[in-house]
Design an enzyme around this catalytic site. Structure first.
Site, PDB file in Angstrom:
ATOM      1  CG  HIS A   1     -23.137  13.161  17.638  1.00 51.55           C
ATOM      2  ND1 HIS A   1     -24.419  12.646  17.617  1.00 51.55           N
ATOM      3  CD2 HIS A   1     -22.516  12.523  18.651  1.00 51.55           C
ATOM      4  CE1 HIS A   1     -24.552  11.744  18.579  1.00 51.55           C
ATOM      5  NE2 HIS A   1     -23.407  11.659  19.226  1.00 51.55           N
TER       6      HIS A   1
ATOM      7  CG  HIS B   1     -18.128   5.453  20.235  1.00 51.54           C
ATOM      8  ND1 HIS B   1     -19.270   5.344  19.486  1.00 51.54           N
ATOM      9  CD2 HIS B   1     -18.381   6.454  21.121  1.00 51.54           C
ATOM     10  CE1 HIS B   1     -20.165   6.240  19.882  1.00 51.54           C
ATOM     11  NE2 HIS B   1     -19.656   6.925  20.894  1.00 51.54           N
TER      12      HIS B   1
HETATM   13 FE   LIG Z   1     -22.875  10.545  20.925  1.00 48.63          FE
END
Ligand SMILES: [Fe+2]
Lengths: 280, 118
Positions: free
Chosen positions: A12, A193
């Site tokens: 997203h 990440h």
């Molecule tokens: Fe996120």
């Protein structure tokens, strides 16, 4: 009873929504990622699920630290996005499905999950980017959405095992809803990440690929990690695996995998695209 | 001060959330363009309005993102501070890792998978 037609895992990250807005999906940076969405969009067009149950995390648009729900369920007729401070555009509102929202809430509380019930919330890029990517040109008007948020920001946050069990309980709720409507479950965010600290930019695509494969064959094996372990292995924001676990929990049992693609880097993340369909 | 739990990684937990509450509240306000504009007009006064402590205020004025993390900042709200300054997440990654944005992007690219070109 309502039926879960399939589950879609997707990033997203805001940059993807920007790429759609700017029409740069065919540029070298983006084309492999958007190629992965082609069969997913086709599957949506062919199957036309009535409702998308969407797991996301709020990144500080609606849920600040003053009152921060651990699990929360949208129970509104409509969901709008808003300025998040760095230039995201407003998109047409998402339409809610309050009957199923309340059915899920009632079922969860009877089954020992106690979410925050939200009758009026704004949704951020965690919810709007997946809808913009899966329904290009904001063609989601005929699809109703139930946004379900999991805290992925401030520790303590739900253990991966708990997010998986939460998804499972929601899947049971959907399958026990007296309706002939069809549902797709969306797990959004991730994968590896790290946005902050001197370790920013860290990715672990080997781990991500393993997670996507295990989501198909043995999702329970992923529920043994702690969030501290995920932070170390997949980066500080790798804890967003929570939403993929909830998705697979909801779409439980044996599945066929129609799409499994991992692309990195997409912005500061590794971006997964996955489509799972229950075996009949 | 928040110490890293592993190298280069700050855990945003209750201790950090307590220390950083005012800082994060200020950055949360940057969801509104009128607040971003008020900050730009007088950065120090805006920090005082939200009762930032001296270390937080100094870090804001110096754009020292690591110092903000060490003083309880949450990256979700610091991203809105970055947006207020016109910086994107690669710029911020560069600042925190002591690299140019291009060097930071090259580090991301060095870990790439699945792209046939670019
Ligand atoms: Fe996120």
């Amino acid at each position: 009873m309502a039926k879960i037609l399939g589950a879609i895992g997707t990033s997203h990250v805001p940059a993807i929504g920007v790429a759609v807005d700017r029409g740069i999906e065919d540029t070298p940076y983006w084309k492999d990622l958007f190629a992965a969405y082609v069969p997913v969009r086709e599957w949506i067009n062919e199957n036309k699920p009535d409702i998308a149950v969407l797991f996301y995390n709020d990144h500080g648009l609606e849920m600040f630290l003053d009152k921060k729900p651990t699990f929360s369920i949208g129970c509104a007729d409509e969901y709008c996005n808003a300025d998040e401070g760095w230039g995201i555009k407003p998109i047409p509102p998402l339409t809610g499905e309050t009957d199923l929202s309340w059915h899920i809430v009632n079922h969860l509380i009877e089954n020992d999950f106690d979410p925050t019930v939200c009758q009026d919330i704004k949704v951020d890029h965690g919810a709007t980017v997946p809808m913009s990517v899966l329904y290009p040109g904001h063609t989601y008007k005929g699809t109703k959405v139930i946004p379900i948020a999991i805290n992925c920001e401030r520790h303590p946050m739900p253990k991966p095992s708990r997010s998986y069990a939460f998804g499972k309980a929601i899947g049971d709720a959907i399958r026990s809803w007296d309706s002939d409507q069809t549902v797709v479950v969306l797990g959004t965010g991730g994968l590896s990440h790290q946005l902050d600290g001197e370790r920013a930019g860290y990715l672990n695509t080997e781990f991500d690929q393993m997670c996507m494969d295990k989501l198909v064959t043995d999702p329970e094996s992923l529920t043994h990690y702690t969030n501290d372990e995920l932070t170390e292995i997949a980066g500080a924001q790798g804890v967003e695996l929570a939403m993929w676990l909830a998705m697979r929990g909801a779409c439980s049992g044996p599945v066929d995998e129609l799409v499994n693609v991992l692309i990195a880097p997409i912005s500061n993340t590794a971006a997964g695209v996955q489509l799972l369909v229950p075996k009949d | 001060m928040i110490e890293p739990i592993i190298e280069g990684t700050y855990k945003f937990d209750g201790v950090a959330a307590k220390l950083g509450y005012n800082l994060n509240k200020m950055c949360f306000s940057f969801n509104e363009e009128s607040c971003r504009e008020e900050f730009r007009q007088d950065e120090a006064a805006y920090c005082d309005k939200f009762k930032l402590n001296p270390a937080q205020k100094e870090a804001i004025l110096k754009r020292d993102i690591i110092a903000l993390l060490r003083n309880g900042g949450s990256i979700y709200y610091l991203a809105k501070f970055a947006g207020t300054l016109g910086l994107n997440v690669q710029d911020v990654g560069g600042i925190m890792t002591g690299q140019t944005t291009e060097e930071f992007q090259a580090y991301l690219d060095s870990q790439g998978v699945g792209k046939t070109n670019g």
